[in-house]
Structures are given as structure tokens and as C-alpha cells.
Design a protein around this motif. Structure first.
Motif, mmCIF file in Angstrom:
data_model
loop_
_atom_site.group_PDB
_atom_site.id
_atom_site.type_symbol
_atom_site.label_atom_id
_atom_site.label_comp_id
_atom_site.label_asym_id
_atom_site.label_seq_id
_atom_site.Cartn_x
_atom_site.Cartn_y
_atom_site.Cartn_z
ATOM 1 N N THR A 19 0.824 -1.205 0.000
ATOM 2 C CA THR A 19 0.000 0.000 0.000
ATOM 3 C C THR A 19 0.860 1.257 0.000
ATOM 4 N N THR A 20 0.240 2.352 -0.452
ATOM 5 C CA THR A 20 0.805 3.698 -0.322
ATOM 6 C C THR A 20 -0.051 4.447 0.682
ATOM 7 N N LEU A 21 0.593 5.113 1.629
ATOM 8 C CA LEU A 21 -0.113 5.802 2.710
ATOM 9 C C LEU A 21 0.030 7.317 2.557
ATOM 10 N N VAL A 22 -1.090 8.027 2.645
ATOM 11 C CA VAL A 22 -1.079 9.490 2.685
ATOM 12 C C VAL A 22 -1.374 9.912 4.119
ATOM 13 N N ILE A 23 -0.528 10.771 4.683
ATOM 14 C CA ILE A 23 -0.693 11.205 6.071
ATOM 15 C C ILE A 23 -1.045 12.683 6.116
ATOM 16 N N GLY A 24 -2.067 13.022 6.869
ATOM 17 C CA GLY A 24 -2.425 14.425 7.046
ATOM 18 C C GLY A 24 -3.519 14.572 8.087
ATOM 19 N N LYS A 25 -3.722 15.792 8.551
ATOM 20 C CA LYS A 25 -4.829 16.043 9.472
ATOM 21 C C LYS A 25 -6.146 15.996 8.704
ATOM 22 N N PHE A 26 -6.141 16.545 7.487
ATOM 23 C CA PHE A 26 -7.296 16.507 6.586
ATOM 24 C C PHE A 26 -8.579 17.001 7.273
ATOM 25 N N GLU A 27 -8.479 18.180 7.858
ATOM 26 C CA GLU A 27 -9.645 18.761 8.516
ATOM 27 C C GLU A 27 -10.718 19.133 7.503
ATOM 28 N N VAL A 35 -4.734 17.798 -4.087
ATOM 29 C CA VAL A 35 -3.530 17.617 -4.913
ATOM 30 C C VAL A 35 -2.646 16.532 -4.313
ATOM 31 N N LEU A 36 -2.461 16.554 -2.992
ATOM 32 C CA LEU A 36 -1.661 15.539 -2.306
ATOM 33 C C LEU A 36 -2.222 14.144 -2.547
ATOM 34 N N ILE A 37 -3.518 13.990 -2.391
ATOM 35 C CA ILE A 37 -4.154 12.676 -2.571
ATOM 36 C C ILE A 37 -4.079 12.230 -4.024
ATOM 37 N N HIS A 38 -4.263 13.180 -4.947
ATOM 38 C CA HIS A 38 -4.194 12.846 -6.378
ATOM 39 C C HIS A 38 -2.808 12.327 -6.752
ATOM 40 N N GLN A 39 -1.764 13.014 -6.262
ATOM 41 C CA GLN A 39 -0.403 12.579 -6.566
ATOM 42 C C GLN A 39 -0.108 11.199 -5.972
ATOM 43 N N ALA A 40 -0.588 10.974 -4.758
ATOM 44 C CA ALA A 40 -0.370 9.673 -4.108
ATOM 45 C C ALA A 40 -1.137 8.569 -4.842
ATOM 46 N N LYS A 41 -2.353 8.885 -5.255
ATOM 47 C CA LYS A 41 -3.167 7.903 -5.978
ATOM 48 C C LYS A 41 -2.510 7.525 -7.310
ATOM 49 N N ALA A 43 0.726 7.647 -8.008
ATOM 50 C CA ALA A 43 1.918 6.830 -7.720
ATOM 51 C C ALA A 43 1.527 5.418 -7.302
ATOM 52 N N ALA A 44 0.469 5.305 -6.502
ATOM 53 C CA ALA A 44 0.009 3.990 -6.056
ATOM 54 C C ALA A 44 -0.444 3.137 -7.227
ATOM 55 N N LEU A 45 -1.148 3.761 -8.155
ATOM 56 C CA LEU A 45 -1.625 3.042 -9.342
ATOM 57 C C LEU A 45 -0.448 2.523 -10.167
ATOM 58 N N ALA A 46 0.584 3.352 -10.318
ATOM 59 C CA ALA A 46 1.752 2.951 -11.105
ATOM 60 C C ALA A 46 2.489 1.775 -10.460
ATOM 61 N N ASN A 48 0.960 -0.480 -8.507
ATOM 62 C CA ASN A 48 -0.036 -1.509 -8.189
ATOM 63 C C ASN A 48 -0.223 -1.636 -6.677
ATOM 64 N N HIS A 49 -0.234 -0.489 -5.993
ATOM 65 C CA HIS A 49 -0.492 -0.441 -4.560
ATOM 66 C C HIS A 49 -1.948 -0.051 -4.303
ATOM 67 N N ASP A 50 -2.485 -0.488 -3.180
ATOM 68 C CA ASP A 50 -3.725 0.109 -2.674
ATOM 69 C C ASP A 50 -3.367 1.433 -1.999
ATOM 70 N N LEU A 51 -4.309 2.368 -1.993
ATOM 71 C CA LEU A 51 -4.076 3.663 -1.364
ATOM 72 C C LEU A 51 -4.823 3.750 -0.041
ATOM 73 N N ILE A 52 -4.118 4.200 0.998
ATOM 74 C CA ILE A 52 -4.727 4.440 2.305
ATOM 75 C C ILE A 52 -4.520 5.914 2.648
ATOM 76 N N VAL A 53 -5.575 6.574 3.083
ATOM 77 C CA VAL A 53 -5.464 7.955 3.560
ATOM 78 C C VAL A 53 -5.632 7.947 5.070
ATOM 79 N N MET A 54 -4.575 8.379 5.785
ATOM 80 C CA MET A 54 -4.635 8.443 7.244
ATOM 81 C C MET A 54 -4.931 9.870 7.671
#
Length: 298
Positions: A19-27, A35-41, A43-46, A48-54
Motif C-alpha cells: 500500500t501507499t499511505l497518505v498522512i495528514g490532518k485533513f480537517e 492535490v496531495l491525494i491525487h499525486q499519491a493515488k 503513484a500507487a496506481l503505477a 499496483n499499490h492500494d491507497l490508504i489515507v490516514m
């Protein structure tokens, strides 16, 4: 969507696939977060990772927030996020060292790479990306700007509290909204003004600046054009309480006790006190006419 509470039990493996993990407060999930989530998504697709947003659980804080946890889940769903990991702010989690945290996310959540924003910090860890990168692959995304201002939840909060809904929506990338239950009011609208309104009891979120707004009321999956008044100490009441009332155009359903959502679309004017009921009625009818014109074009 899969929603998981972060915990330390290493005997349990939640994600066996990398998996690829995105970390943030995300209030708010504002434009910068998107933009952060889009870039992570991407990269994860390239990889073949699942994406997790923390994200951090805001219910543990006593101060009012911009959105509730339920509303943040709703936004995350619209953004196409499939896995949400809530970091609960308890003493045990806050005592974690960065090394312990990385061990957990690698073993339990299958994390191979991490994406963070420009203001990243973990607990008291002040964002030493070089040190973090020695423990796991990390990519930091630059801060996004809008109208030459850095996009942040704090500036969005200041916009909302000063009635600048157009600017808040621009920085969010979607219309600000709040959710709540329709409760009985004093029936001034129905009895005196012949304009029935939905009084909304909101949860522990920030006070929006007083004003008359064009809005949408969302009920039972449908959006209804409306006018929302946020005010205190108006012509008919001096109780000092801030009221959230929404008049729905061409609507005759009984929604007392129902949960609804109100999107604030555009600021019209500030509330005013009037010398008599007739002047107030005229002002409300003028607002409704303006709303009809606005929604006929938008």
C-alpha cells in the motif's frame, strides 16, 4: 469505503497487499489536500499499490471544527478514497516514536511508501523528512496556492467566520456545507411572514459569519435551491442565539426531525434589523426573488 481505526496490534494484518499511505490532518480536504491525494493515488496506481489515507480523528478535540468526522467521510467518498485510517489522538498513539509508527504501518497496513504535505509533522516530530526517509520511502508535496495565498484549513476557517463564503469555497474546491437535524423554531417565518423555514441544529462545528446566503438543502439524496439566513438578534428576536434557517424554494415536504445538509453557495448580504414586520417581509421576499434569478442562471 473501508474505515479503520489505527491501533498497535501487530498480530493483526489489515492489508496483505502493498500500500501507499497518505498522512495528514485533513480537517477539510481542501484543494491542497486534493492535490496531495491525487499525486499519491497516481503513484500507487503505477506501483499496483492500494491507497490508504490516514487522517486525525477530530472528535477527540473539544473545540469546534470545520467539518464533523461524518462530513469528512462524505467528502472522502466523493474524492474516490477507498481506505480511510483514523488516527485516534489518545495517549498511547501520541507516545509512539516515529520508528514504532513506521514498524506498525509496514507490518500491519502493508505500507511501502508515504506521501505527506509541506507542513507534515508526526506527534512532536517536526517534519525531519531526511530522518523519516531513512525509515521508509517518503515523498513530500509542495504547498498549493490560490490567489497567491497558501491553501490551508486555518485560512478557510477565517473566511467562513467572516462570511466570505465565495473565498472559502474557492479554497475548498467544493461548496462548504454543514449537516444537522431540522428542529422546530419559533415559527416566526410561517406564522408572521408566511415563509416557512428549516431550522438546523448543527453539531460541534465553527460558527459561520452572519449573512444571507444562496444555498442548497440536500434531503433524501436531492438538492433543493434555497436561501439560508445565519443571524442573531434580528427584528423578531433578541435572544442572542445564532440561528441557522433555510427557506427552500418551491418545497412543501415535512422535514421536521430529519437530517439534512446545507451547502452555502454564495453570499448575498448581511442581516439587518427592520423597524416593522412589513419591512422585514419585503426584504425576505426580495432575497427570494434574487435567489430565483441566481438559480435560474446557475
Amino acid at each position: 469505503m473501508k474505515i479503520i481505526d489505527f491501533n498497535h496490534n501487530l498480530d493483526e494484518v489489515i492489508f496483505s497487499k502493498p500500500t501507499t499511505l497518505v498522512i495528514g490532518k485533513f480537517e477539510t480536504f481542501h484543494l491542497g489536500h486534493q492535490v496531495l491525494i491525487h499525486q499519491a493515488k497516481k503513484a500507487a496506481l503505477a506501483k499496483n499499490h492500494d491507497l490508504i489515507v490516514m487522517l486525525y480523528d477530530l472528535d477527540v478535540f473539544s473545540k469546534p471544527t470545520i467539518f464533523t468526522n461524518e462530513d469528512r467521510i462524505r467528502i472522502a467518498t466523493k474524492l474516490g478514497i477507498e481506505n480511510l485510517l483514523f488516527f485516534i489522538g489518545d495517549n498511547e498513539n501520541y507516545r509512539l516514536s516515529l520508528e514504532e509508527f513506521v514498524k506498525i504501518i509496514k507490518h500491519k497496513y502493508g505500507v511501502k511508501s508515504v506521501f505527506v504535505g509541506s507542513d507534515f509533522k508526526f506527534n512532536k516530530f517536526e517534519g525531519d523528512l531526511e530522518y523519516f526517509s531513512n525509515l521508509i520511502e517518503v515523498e513530500q508535496i509542495k504547498q498549493v496556492k490560490q490567489d497567491n495565498f497558501p491553501v490551508s484549513s486555518s485560512i478557510i476557517k477565517s473566511f467562513l467566520m467572516s462570511s466570505e463564503i465565495d473565498q472559502a469555497n474557492s479554497f475548498l474546491g467544493f461548496n462548504y456545507f454543514y449537516s444537522g437535524r431540522v428542529i422546530p423554531g419559533k415559527n416566526f417565518g410561517t406564522l408572521l411572514l408566511k415563509v416557512p423555514t428549516a431550522n438546523i441544529k448543527r453539531k460541534n462545528i465553527i460558527q459561520i459569519g452572519n449573512g444571507i446566503y444562496f444555498s442548497y438543502l440536500i434531503f433524501d439524496g436531492k438538492k433543493y435551491p434555497s436561501v439560508t439566513s445565519i443571524y442573531s438578534n434580528d427584528t423578531l428576536s433578541n435572544d442572542g442565539v445564532i440561528h441557522y434557517e433555510t427557506y427552500i424554494l418551491n418545497f412543501n415536504k415535512n422535514i421536521y426531525g430529519k437530517n439534512v445538509r446545507v451547502e452555502l453557495v454564495k453570499f448575498l448580504r448581511f442581516p439587518r434589523k427592520y423597524g416593522n414586520i412589513e419591512a422585514l417581509k419585503k426584504a425576505i421576499n426580495d432575497d427570494i426573488k434574487e435567489a430565483i434569478k441566481y438559480f435560474s442562471k446557475n
